[in-house]
Design an enzyme around this catalytic site. Sequence first.
Site, PDB file in Angstrom:
ATOM      1  N   ASP A  97     -34.107  29.923 -16.433  1.00  0.00           N
ATOM      2  CA  ASP A  97     -32.589  30.099 -16.514  1.00  0.00           C
ATOM      3  C   ASP A  97     -32.013  30.270 -17.781  1.00  0.00           C
ATOM      4  OD1 ASP A  97     -30.120  29.474 -14.204  1.00  0.00           O
ATOM      5  OD2 ASP A  97     -32.129  28.798 -13.336  1.00  0.00           O
ATOM      6  N   ASP A 199     -27.357  32.638 -14.851  1.00  0.00           N
ATOM      7  CA  ASP A 199     -26.488  31.654 -14.173  1.00  0.00           C
ATOM      8  C   ASP A 199     -25.023  32.314 -14.146  1.00  0.00           C
ATOM      9  OD1 ASP A 199     -26.275  29.228 -12.711  1.00  0.00           O
ATOM     10  OD2 ASP A 199     -24.779  28.833 -14.449  1.00  0.00           O
ATOM     11  N   GLU A 262     -27.250  36.121 -11.401  1.00  0.00           N
ATOM     12  CA  GLU A 262     -26.862  35.333 -10.212  1.00  0.00           C
ATOM     13  C   GLU A 262     -25.392  35.960 -10.056  1.00  0.00           C
ATOM     14  OE1 GLU A 262     -25.632  31.160  -8.240  1.00  0.00           O
ATOM     15  OE2 GLU A 262     -25.262  31.441 -10.355  1.00  0.00           O
ATOM     16  N   HIS A 323     -31.665  26.360  -4.473  1.00  0.00           N
ATOM     17  CA  HIS A 323     -31.238  24.962  -4.942  1.00  0.00           C
ATOM     18  C   HIS A 323     -29.925  25.007  -4.461  1.00  0.00           C
ATOM     19  CE1 HIS A 323     -30.184  27.472  -8.109  1.00  0.00           C
ATOM     20  NE2 HIS A 323     -29.401  26.443  -8.741  1.00  0.00           N
ATOM     21  N   ASP A 324     -29.126  25.897  -3.981  1.00  0.00           N
ATOM     22  CA  ASP A 324     -27.861  25.585  -3.904  1.00  0.00           C
ATOM     23  C   ASP A 324     -27.470  25.769  -2.153  1.00  0.00           C
ATOM     24  OD1 ASP A 324     -26.991  25.382  -6.466  1.00  0.00           O
ATOM     25  OD2 ASP A 324     -26.758  27.502  -6.500  1.00  0.00           O
TER      26      ASP A 324
HETATM   27  C1  NOJ Z   1     -25.236  28.198  -9.993  1.00  0.00           C
HETATM   28  C2  NOJ Z   1     -26.333  27.274 -10.252  1.00  0.00           C
HETATM   29  O1  NOJ Z   1     -27.163  27.941  -9.104  1.00  0.00           O
HETATM   30  C3  NOJ Z   1     -25.760  25.849  -9.781  1.00  0.00           C
HETATM   31  O2  NOJ Z   1     -26.970  25.232  -9.209  1.00  0.00           O
HETATM   32  C4  NOJ Z   1     -24.527  25.473 -10.821  1.00  0.00           C
HETATM   33  O3  NOJ Z   1     -24.417  24.162 -10.386  1.00  0.00           O
HETATM   34  C5  NOJ Z   1     -23.906  26.521 -11.266  1.00  0.00           C
HETATM   35  N1  NOJ Z   1     -24.284  27.794 -11.300  1.00  0.00           N
HETATM   36  C6  NOJ Z   1     -23.239  26.033 -12.234  1.00  0.00           C
HETATM   37  O4  NOJ Z   1     -24.240  26.313 -13.705  1.00  0.00           O
END
Ligand code: NOJ
Length: 525
Positions: A97, A199, A262, A323-324
């Site tokens: 990341d 990210d 992302e 993971h989100d």
């Molecule tokens: C996206 C990430 O996937 C997430 O897990 C994170 O909380 C936020 N960006 C902030 O970095």
Amino acid sequence: MYEWWQRGVVYQIYPRSFQDSNGDGIGDLPGIISRLDYLVDLGIDAVWICPIYPSPMADFGYDISDYRNVDPQFGTLADLDRLIAELHRRNLKLILDFVPNHTSSEHPWFQASRRSRHDPKRDWYIWRDAKDDGQPPNNWLSEFGGSAWTWDEDTRQFYYHAFLAQQPDLNWRNPRVREAMFDVMRFWLARGVDGYRVDAIHLLVENESLPDNPPNPDWHAGMSPARRLLRMHTADLPDTHALIPEMRKIADEFTARVLIGEASVPVERLKHYYGQALEGFQLPFNFHLMRTPFEALPIASLIRRYEAALPPGGWPNWVLGNHDRSRLRSRLGGAAQSRLAAVLLLTLRGTPTLYYGEEIGMGDVVVESDAVRDPWERNVPGLGLGRDPCRTPMRWSAAAGAGFTSGVPWLPIGGNLDERNVATQRDDPSSFLSLYRNLLALRRAEPALHVGEYREVWVDEQCLVYERTQDARRLLVALNFSDTSCPLPAQEPLRACLSTHAPVRTAEQKSTLLPFEGIILEPCN
Ligand code: NOJ
Ligand code: CA
């Protein structure tokens, strides 16, 4: 002629939850190293590991206090070097990341920045005066709840944070910030890392004159409070797009590296993240499958829209979990649906990203309110926004601690352990794991699947059929999204290479699709 990141499959590891090696209940790098042969056997090509850098863990690693080291919870720099070597020895790539939008509030840069208005690092972050009435400079909201501005009593200004107050946004308009962050990119690339998942890229730069964001007419109770406003002045701005080729130039100082962005933006906006002449990210994440109803017509139409929106030569990619997001089994409502989703993900045109644990059919794990760890759930409880349920430990066996840890896991292991674990599924030909292994093996063996053309053949309310072709080879993928059988809409005799319902190669001719069946077929002659 195709790059590794076009042909291959990316496997995402949430490092806290993959394998603990020292009994503290938290996964770590030596743990990951001990499981690499599993990944080889599974048949993936690249591993993306969420942040492993020193962090106060306010957002579990997405709040970085040192970009050039490894958090002791995860191991050491030497462990990271060993991980790179062990992956490369197995012909696997490593993606880390890169978190450019914000640092931790404990990063020395922010500590300096908040020390005084005259500190040379003041302008490394986004500081603004209060309004005359003492209120924040505008109405911008934090993704994780509340205002995006936090007051600093010592220097009497607000600072901006798209996420937690412990995650102050860097000021990318400052050339010194850019140079420092580009050097961070070089640091890991020079160590042998094969690329980055970048990210929150769509949030990199904000409108400098700070206009209020307009209300979102579609917001309703139950949605994230941050979505009350449209992010007109805080997301997806041209100034952000302009910075992406700069990042790409850094990656291109090294050979065969990849940047995955992302970018949580509509399909039609993704082209700005590829760049007009593909000078941006090679793979701006395509999250749209996760937002589309799991039905034949909407999915077919998404594929059409996405393919049509790609810039010329732009390589597609697909994501079904991370993971989100809620895990497939829970989101789609059952095991049969998530097996079907596996066939979809691994047969579409473009690079798939597979989230750890999906290959054994893990579902969301209920996390009781006193065990909640995710700051989003803590700040905005009860709306189902929390991400702990999809971040629970990988299940290696039915033993206590699931073979993940000899200690107390940082998040609960959850139920159904007897069946949902690697050891139980390894030799069972009808298991999730066998399905994924077979799918990955077939995808790797068949250029039609990993680099072939895509053509929609049939779609109705129940099922979707598409063709993947490469030279003379033609495979068909037929997916039944319904809970009733249907005739296979085919104009020629076909036999199954692989099915969700009989994941071994059968010579048998197929003419029916069972409920939620997904099949890969080849013409009989
Ligand atoms: C996206 C990430 O996937 C997430 O897990 C994170 O909380 C936020 N960006 C902030 O970095
Ligand atoms: Ca550990």
